[in-house]
Enzyme design. Sequence first.
Site, short mmCIF file in Angstrom:
data_model
loop_
_atom_site.label_atom_id
_atom_site.label_comp_id
_atom_site.label_asym_id
_atom_site.label_seq_id
_atom_site.Cartn_x
_atom_site.Cartn_y
_atom_site.Cartn_z
N TYR A 40 -25.61 72.41 70.07
CA TYR A 40 -25.74 71.49 70.87
C TYR A 40 -25.14 72.06 72.78
O TYR A 40 -26.57 73.08 72.18
CB TYR A 40 -24.22 71.30 70.33
CG TYR A 40 -23.45 70.01 71.86
CD1 TYR A 40 -24.45 69.05 71.55
CD2 TYR A 40 -22.36 69.86 72.11
CE1 TYR A 40 -23.74 67.41 71.66
CE2 TYR A 40 -22.00 68.93 73.41
CZ TYR A 40 -22.96 67.91 72.94
OH TYR A 40 -22.28 66.59 73.45
N LYS A 95 -29.91 50.66 48.86
CA LYS A 95 -31.14 50.54 49.66
C LYS A 95 -31.45 52.00 50.61
O LYS A 95 -32.34 52.22 50.39
CB LYS A 95 -31.31 49.65 50.56
CG LYS A 95 -32.77 49.64 51.03
CD LYS A 95 -33.33 48.89 50.13
CE LYS A 95 -34.94 48.10 49.87
NZ LYS A 95 -34.92 46.61 50.82
N GLU A 137 -33.03 43.29 56.01
CA GLU A 137 -32.79 42.74 54.56
C GLU A 137 -32.02 41.97 54.60
O GLU A 137 -30.47 41.36 55.37
CB GLU A 137 -32.33 44.59 54.21
CG GLU A 137 -31.91 44.13 52.98
CD GLU A 137 -33.38 44.97 51.86
OE1 GLU A 137 -33.34 44.48 50.13
OE2 GLU A 137 -34.31 45.00 52.35
N ASP A 138 -31.99 40.58 53.79
CA ASP A 138 -30.90 39.65 53.08
C ASP A 138 -30.92 38.75 54.84
O ASP A 138 -30.16 38.53 55.31
CB ASP A 138 -29.95 40.48 53.26
CG ASP A 138 -29.49 41.02 51.07
OD1 ASP A 138 -31.09 40.95 51.23
OD2 ASP A 138 -29.00 41.86 50.52
N ASP A 163 -37.31 41.42 51.24
CA ASP A 163 -36.98 40.31 50.62
C ASP A 163 -38.83 39.93 50.84
O ASP A 163 -38.63 38.78 50.11
CB ASP A 163 -36.13 39.72 51.22
CG ASP A 163 -34.42 40.06 51.49
OD1 ASP A 163 -34.66 41.08 50.62
OD2 ASP A 163 -34.23 40.14 52.41
N ALA A 198 -38.57 33.34 52.08
CA ALA A 198 -39.06 34.13 52.46
C ALA A 198 -39.62 34.78 51.02
O ALA A 198 -40.91 34.98 51.77
CB ALA A 198 -37.89 35.35 52.86
N ASN A 287 -33.69 36.11 38.87
CA ASN A 287 -32.86 37.75 38.20
C ASN A 287 -31.49 37.05 38.57
O ASN A 287 -31.18 36.14 39.75
CB ASN A 287 -32.91 38.53 39.60
CG ASN A 287 -33.68 39.95 38.74
OD1 ASN A 287 -34.09 39.98 37.74
ND2 ASN A 287 -34.58 40.59 39.54
N ASN A 319 -39.38 46.44 43.49
CA ASN A 319 -39.36 46.25 44.88
C ASN A 319 -39.36 46.99 45.19
O ASN A 319 -40.25 47.98 45.73
CB ASN A 319 -38.11 45.26 45.83
CG ASN A 319 -38.57 43.39 45.99
OD1 ASN A 319 -39.41 43.26 45.17
ND2 ASN A 319 -38.27 43.27 47.16
#
Length: 764
Positions: A40, A95, A137-138, A163, A198, A287, A319
């Site tokens: 720092y 994820k 995502e989602d 996705d 999608a 799924n 995936n």
Amino acid sequence: MSKEKQRREALIYHAKPTPGKIKIVPTKPYSTQRDLALAYSPGVAEPCLEIAKDKENVYKYTSKGNLVAIISNGTAVLGLGNIGPEASKPVMEGKGLLFKIFADIDGMDIEIDTEDVDKFIETVKMIAPTFGGINLEDIKAPEAFEIERRLKEELDIPVMHDDQHGTAIISAAALLNALELANKKMEEVRIVISGAGAAAVSCTKLYKAFGAKAENIVMLDSKGVIRKDAENLAKSKIEFATDRKIDTLDEAMVDADVFVGLSIANIVSPQMLKSMADNPIVFAMANPNPEIDYDLAVATRKDLIMATGRSDHPNQVNNVLGFPFIFRGALDVRATAINEEMKMAAVKALADLTKQPVPEQVNIAYGETRLTFGREYIIPKPFDQRLIYEVPPAVARAAMESGVAKAPILDWEKYKEELMLRSGNDNKVVRLLHSRARTNAKNIVFAEADHLDVLKAAQIVHEEGIAVPILLGRKDIILELKKELDFDADLVIIDPMSEEFDERHIRYATKYWESRKRSGVTFYSAKIKMRERNYFGSMMVLEGDADGMISGYSRAYPTVVKPILEVIGRAAGVKKVATVNIMITERGPLFLADTSINIEPNAEELADIAQMTANVAKTFGFDPVLAMLSYANFGSSSHPNARKVREAVRMLHENDPNLVVDGEIQTDFALNKELHQSKFPFSKLAGKTVNTLIFPNLESANITYKLLKELNSADSIGPIMVGLRKSVHIMQLGASVDEIVNMAAVAVIDAQEREKRKKAKETV
């Protein structure tokens, strides 16, 4: 496992011992005032000034180049729907976990509280300087398409909506291979896509990029076939509308070559399957339950090539085969985008990898004798360690060739080595262990099942399909604990003290007495011993009433090992039983021996221990590279302790010239490949990564593995017993639930190996 119990366990997992699944850890020293002054103020000003001169220096001085943002607004979370940004956070953290363990990428989850497309895009653009890539995502369709399109246009870092593209990339690789097996061409096959979200849209576009013809594709949404003559057709669906005069899935499936399901369970009937063309390809990826049950489908069509999203069937479209490695390759060349060329390169890499010889470690993980390219293997397995060094280079090359790479790779061999170091063997070993055990679960005795942690472990083992537990201990306590744990499985419970098992007591006592009567054992004392759980459990294994046993949770090691050695005894040709601990370290697994039994082995015994330890490494799919440890290096000391190790090495070189082993050698020289190469280039270990350490005595081995465990928080699997006639293993006193589960898996794998060897002998 009941849904309520699964719910409780999931909540505990995410809440304890620390809420969440990821954390930030320092990568630089910080112990001194000098370190802090560099980290720092005032030292940090220097990299700030360098970045101000040239923004590209941000990759040189910060973590940006290995940092991916995992961004969602929670509008399409799993199958839960629009549950909001806060509720999506556990998924985004998960994820991040997958990014780390599969590709060593740091993922930071960011949840954005807006459903407004413009606000979402503006927010992502404002935070983008922090990150090397963006994983969307989602996010619900059709907004997801617009968000990704605009962010790709307006940002200069890789952006991908997993996705959409993850499933597309993996399924496209599987489709290329399935078509090859079916002797069909992409440009000729008739494809039915069930689903218009999608993922379905992205899959269809990618199939078209590989040659599929628009006129051969039929897509269905919840209302049926998407037709060109439909009124008020959504903009995102126009491209996929057909001019065929059909309305239902039944009609679409007639003479179809390929069915791709990204919709809901059980919508494909056997009759539909029968109406398809010869050698039909079915990817039922809903799924957790696919569009048609796997067993039903393969029973209906013998010429079927099928994939699902499930791990319990062949050809899992997962995936995790894609996104970690695609981002890895993109980050490593500082790509400004993830373009079609990069996605197609990933597809081809995955398809090609499936056709290469499969490493033994992968075969072992999945309980296969030999995985080979075919109808039940059209896509790599998630545990395949080659993914990390096959897919990212393909993606990186495509980025360079398509002109989006800002930091081209010049030395591909060096890059491959760097990727292999990122491979995460430290966390894969346990997954491999459990996966392999599940392929052929065995009956395992839990000798101390009336202890809460042991019973918890037995419950996990049962529910995960790792083994079939046999519970030894006081029945009343076990039943009480089972009730407390909501463990209602109907398992065998045996109380060795109970008169209920008198017939077995006599049978076991007789057998034991006959083997030990010339060693001072009377028939009366044999009957007394059979009321002790470790004698009784060992006799169960010896007599074939169980396949293996684990014990040692509540008693000191010497008191547990004595009955096991008396009852089970050494395997043929084995002079000394020994133990091996597998330490799960950041550099990968380390096999350590002998950690628990032989106090001061001589040279011949050390050589035997080394050979047995090498066999353990091979059992787990690793090529053993053994260092015979000492305080001395290659003859630098003439002390008997050093000479003993040197003599053991001589024996090993003479008896097994193909075994990679050398010594005597100090630990630092053994583990530091560069140091070893520079000082001892003549050694068999030169240029190799040592993964097996053989210690000169029990003291050094036991101290070392416990130091690693406590100081480095390294997980330990073991001690694994080697040299016994049967699969019996002793855990450490007070072992954790996870350690007990791992030992049960070890006992199962040991029993599997013995069964394989027995069958091999019988067939000779």
